[in-house]
Structures are given as structure tokens and as C-alpha cells.
Scaffold this motif. Sequence first.
Motif, PDB file in Angstrom:
ATOM      1  N   CYS A  24      -5.248  -2.946  -4.005  1.00  0.00           N
ATOM      2  CA  CYS A  24      -4.234  -3.796  -3.797  1.00  0.00           C
ATOM      3  C   CYS A  24      -3.684  -4.311  -4.999  1.00  0.00           C
ATOM      4  O   CYS A  24      -4.132  -4.899  -6.098  1.00  0.00           O
ATOM      5  CB  CYS A  24      -4.974  -5.300  -3.214  1.00  0.00           C
ATOM      6  SG  CYS A  24      -3.797  -6.457  -2.663  1.00  0.00           S
ATOM      7  N   LEU A  27       1.670  -8.250  -6.108  1.00  0.00           N
ATOM      8  CA  LEU A  27       2.782  -8.612  -6.100  1.00  0.00           C
ATOM      9  C   LEU A  27       3.308  -9.881  -6.115  1.00  0.00           C
ATOM     10  O   LEU A  27       4.421 -10.596  -5.616  1.00  0.00           O
ATOM     11  CB  LEU A  27       3.602  -7.871  -4.836  1.00  0.00           C
ATOM     12  CG  LEU A  27       3.402  -6.300  -4.952  1.00  0.00           C
ATOM     13  CD1 LEU A  27       4.261  -5.715  -3.501  1.00  0.00           C
ATOM     14  CD2 LEU A  27       4.387  -5.718  -6.355  1.00  0.00           C
ATOM     15  N   LEU A  70       0.011  -3.581  -0.703  1.00  0.00           N
ATOM     16  CA  LEU A  70       1.490  -4.303  -1.453  1.00  0.00           C
ATOM     17  C   LEU A  70       1.469  -5.797  -1.546  1.00  0.00           C
ATOM     18  O   LEU A  70       2.041  -6.422  -0.605  1.00  0.00           O
ATOM     19  CB  LEU A  70       2.717  -3.803  -1.012  1.00  0.00           C
ATOM     20  CG  LEU A  70       3.100  -2.450  -0.747  1.00  0.00           C
ATOM     21  CD1 LEU A  70       4.184  -1.887   0.347  1.00  0.00           C
ATOM     22  CD2 LEU A  70       3.433  -1.864  -2.063  1.00  0.00           C
ATOM     23  N   GLY A  71       0.445  -6.089  -2.218  1.00  0.00           N
ATOM     24  CA  GLY A  71       0.347  -7.628  -2.575  1.00  0.00           C
ATOM     25  C   GLY A  71      -0.839  -8.112  -1.436  1.00  0.00           C
ATOM     26  O   GLY A  71      -1.251  -7.484  -0.505  1.00  0.00           O
ATOM     27  N   TYR A  89       9.445 -11.291  -0.640  1.00  0.00           N
ATOM     28  CA  TYR A  89       8.341 -10.341  -0.836  1.00  0.00           C
ATOM     29  C   TYR A  89       8.976  -9.043  -0.251  1.00  0.00           C
ATOM     30  O   TYR A  89       8.424  -8.025  -0.867  1.00  0.00           O
ATOM     31  CB  TYR A  89       7.386 -10.747   0.205  1.00  0.00           C
ATOM     32  CG  TYR A  89       6.387  -9.725   0.524  1.00  0.00           C
ATOM     33  CD1 TYR A  89       5.410  -9.361  -0.537  1.00  0.00           C
ATOM     34  CD2 TYR A  89       6.350  -9.149   1.890  1.00  0.00           C
ATOM     35  CE1 TYR A  89       4.622  -8.416  -0.156  1.00  0.00           C
ATOM     36  CE2 TYR A  89       5.566  -8.177   1.890  1.00  0.00           C
ATOM     37  CZ  TYR A  89       4.776  -7.614   0.961  1.00  0.00           C
ATOM     38  OH  TYR A  89       3.819  -6.498   1.229  1.00  0.00           O
ATOM     39  N   ALA A  93       8.439  -5.587  -2.572  1.00  0.00           N
ATOM     40  CA  ALA A  93       7.516  -4.558  -1.893  1.00  0.00           C
ATOM     41  C   ALA A  93       8.669  -3.367  -1.903  1.00  0.00           C
ATOM     42  O   ALA A  93       7.631  -2.116  -2.107  1.00  0.00           O
ATOM     43  CB  ALA A  93       7.318  -5.246  -0.822  1.00  0.00           C
ATOM     44  N   ARG A  94       9.662  -3.491  -1.509  1.00  0.00           N
ATOM     45  CA  ARG A  94      10.373  -2.093  -1.258  1.00  0.00           C
ATOM     46  C   ARG A  94      10.637  -1.165  -2.501  1.00  0.00           C
ATOM     47  O   ARG A  94      10.289  -0.223  -2.422  1.00  0.00           O
ATOM     48  CB  ARG A  94      11.723  -2.454  -0.412  1.00  0.00           C
ATOM     49  CG  ARG A  94      11.683  -2.722   0.974  1.00  0.00           C
ATOM     50  CD  ARG A  94      13.124  -2.801   1.414  1.00  0.00           C
ATOM     51  NE  ARG A  94      13.718  -1.332   1.422  1.00  0.00           N
ATOM     52  CZ  ARG A  94      13.211  -0.640   2.545  1.00  0.00           C
ATOM     53  NH1 ARG A  94      12.570  -0.833   3.486  1.00  0.00           N
ATOM     54  NH2 ARG A  94      13.910   0.584   2.470  1.00  0.00           N
ATOM     55  N   GLY A 111       1.457  -3.008   4.184  1.00  0.00           N
ATOM     56  CA  GLY A 111       2.623  -4.276   4.242  1.00  0.00           C
ATOM     57  C   GLY A 111       1.565  -5.493   4.264  1.00  0.00           C
ATOM     58  O   GLY A 111       0.533  -5.641   4.948  1.00  0.00           O
ATOM     59  N   CYS A 112       1.843  -6.747   3.456  1.00  0.00           N
ATOM     60  CA  CYS A 112       1.268  -7.971   3.612  1.00  0.00           C
ATOM     61  C   CYS A 112       1.636  -8.950   4.712  1.00  0.00           C
ATOM     62  O   CYS A 112       2.999  -9.240   4.751  1.00  0.00           O
ATOM     63  CB  CYS A 112       1.419  -8.600   2.047  1.00  0.00           C
ATOM     64  SG  CYS A 112       0.862 -10.186   2.297  1.00  0.00           S
ATOM     65  N   LEU A 133      10.437  -3.753   5.814  1.00  0.00           N
ATOM     66  CA  LEU A 133       9.604  -2.990   5.171  1.00  0.00           C
ATOM     67  C   LEU A 133       8.929  -1.782   6.028  1.00  0.00           C
ATOM     68  O   LEU A 133       8.156  -0.946   5.503  1.00  0.00           O
ATOM     69  CB  LEU A 133       8.423  -3.799   4.602  1.00  0.00           C
ATOM     70  CG  LEU A 133       7.466  -3.187   3.461  1.00  0.00           C
ATOM     71  CD1 LEU A 133       8.406  -2.706   2.091  1.00  0.00           C
ATOM     72  CD2 LEU A 133       6.304  -4.185   3.055  1.00  0.00           C
TER      73      LEU A 133
END
Length: 377
Positions: A24, A27, A70-71, A89, A93-94, A111-112, A133
Motif C-alpha cells: 500500500c 497517498l 493506492l492509499g 484523492y 491517485a490517477r 482504489g481506496c 478512478l
Amino acid sequence: ENNHVGTDEWFKLNQSMNSENIVCVNLGLGTIMEAAHWVEYCNYKGGTYYSDLRAANGHKEPYNVKIWDLGNEVDGKPWELGHKNVEDYIEVAREAAKAMKAVDDNIELVGCGSSWYSQKGWDEWNRKVLTGLGDKIKYLSIHSYWESDSNYYGYMGSSARIFEDRINITAGQIKAVSATQEYKHPIYLSLDEWGAFGRNFMNILPIAQSFNSFIRHADVVKMTNFTLMTSLLSNDPKKGNYKSPLFYTFQLFSNNCLGKSVDTYVSCDSFDTDKYKGIPYLDVTTTYAKDNRTVFVNVVNRHKDKAITADILNAAGNFESKATIHNISSNDLQEPFSYDKKEQYVPVKQELNTKNNQLAVSFPAHSFTQIKLTLKK
């Protein structure tokens, strides 16, 4: 935290357990380049600063970590360092996804999703992340811990429904957004933090019910990570480690419930709580492994005081004559687990005969039972 356990040490632990590595990236307070460099360290073959650093640390060959989050809990404003609103976010993230996949295009991204359930409208975070996302991710992560309740039936019933609701709502959002956004790839659900807290039998049935939820939703729940891994073995500081009912419950599910999840119709009495009505006393799932024709039926009797006898009928195929049953139960729900009683925690095993392609089983009060059946060729 003196940081003496780093990437290489963590991967060595995973290797010793024969488990898959998942990383992980940060982010919240971390940067996009830090995320890309971590992929480089783990997965790039050589000839760059971080891949050569990995080799210098004793690991010439790449780790080839497949799954990257991603976070973590970025929605958790009250506790998460580096919390972001959902729009910020999605943007970071992208960009992180682009940078990470530029290093290794074979990685799969998570994805978070939601973790802050005390706020109303927690589902909006998931919907927006999926919309903004979804083209970049294979999984959406949510975290879900068993909700505490001082009332027994609230704890066993309402908390179970809350756990199910979080999965059902998010699964529905994945289906809806994937359709409206016309995504060409499936998005799955990852519960990469889950568990129930406690060191007595009140903790065991929620764990079994959580496993049942994952089996019931196996079409969308493709990954779950048990947060309390170090609690699988209990410990007495003076006498050592021992196996509690938690270990045996986890063992029965993880070793036996392979193959396919089978829809299971349950007819039994039910109970009500302040929030939910008509909760069945029996929480049941079934799995079937075609290669060895083995069926496992997992039954949690949520009734606090009464055993429940039920008939198990098969709608397709015929059972072999013998069924093997393992039962985990306790006379005292509140008594803490102890080293001196470790022999009492071993599941009680018995064999029963099937008759006319069905089986009658009595499930003790507040217990977990797993039944192994085999289909005839």
C-alpha cells in the motif's frame, strides 16, 4: 517504530508463510514519486537507482509485487494523516497510477474506498472514486470491523447485517458505476482490513459470520486481509503460545472452503433487533470443490441459549453415506481464553450417516459448525 522492519524484511516474512505480497503506497503524506520508486525497488529488473539498491540489499531478482493499494483510509478525516477530500484523492491517485504503471504495467491497482462509516453518506466516497478512478483499478478497497454492541443479539444480529450492508451497498455501486461508465473490465471488492476484537468466545462467531459473508459474496469479494493476523495464535507470557478457537475457526474456513460458493436456501426461526427484523438464527454458507466432489457447509447458530436441529438437503447430486462434522462452541461466552484450557478448544469431531440424500444435524447454542460431505460420482 524504529523502522527495523522494511520492505525486504516484510517480504521475507511473507515468503516464510507462502502468502502473497501486497503493498500500500502512501497517498496521504507521501508523494507520487515515492510510490513510483517503491514499484521500481520491488519490480524493476535492474539498471536503475532503486532496482540496484534492492540488489545491493541482497535481492538481485525483482519481487514482482502484483497488487498495489493506492492509499490507506484517505477518507478518514478524524484520524488519517494526510486526509484528502474525494476529489483531491482521485486526482493524486490517477497520477500515481500513471507513474506506477509506467514503471511496471503489469501491476494491479486497488482504489481506496470507505472506512469512515460514522459519517452519513459514506457511500458517496465509493461512488465518486469508482467514477473518477474506475478505469485505473481492478479492486475497490473497503475496511469493515465488527461493530460493538452490549446486547448479545445486537452484536450477533445487527452487527452481522451492518457488515453485510457494507458489502451489498458497495457491490451495487460497483455494478451501477461500471454500467454507466461502460467499463470493459470487472472491478472487484477487497476487504483489506477486517476483524472482530476480543479474547473470548464472543469474538469467534463474528469471525465465522464474516467468513460466511465473504463466501456469500464470492462473485465480487475477491480479496480479504485479516488485520489481527498476530492474534491467530494466543499467548501466555509465562507458558507460551497456544491455539484458541480463533485459530481453529480460521483454519477450518481457510483450508477447507475452496472451489465455488453455492447459493444456500435457509429456512429457520428468526429474531429481531432494534434496527433489523427477521434475522435468521442460522447463518449458513456452502462451498463445492469439483475436483474432489467435496461440499463444506458452514453453520453459525446465533441463538444464545438453544440448540437448533436442521435438515440438510441437496438439490443436485447425491451424498455419500458419511458426513464429517467439526463443532466449535463454549459454555461461557465471556471467559477469556487461557493456555491451561487449550485442549478444550480443539473442535469436536463426529461422523454422521446421511439418509435419503439428506442429513439431520443439531447445532449447539452460540456455536460454529462445519460439515464435510462428498457427492457420489
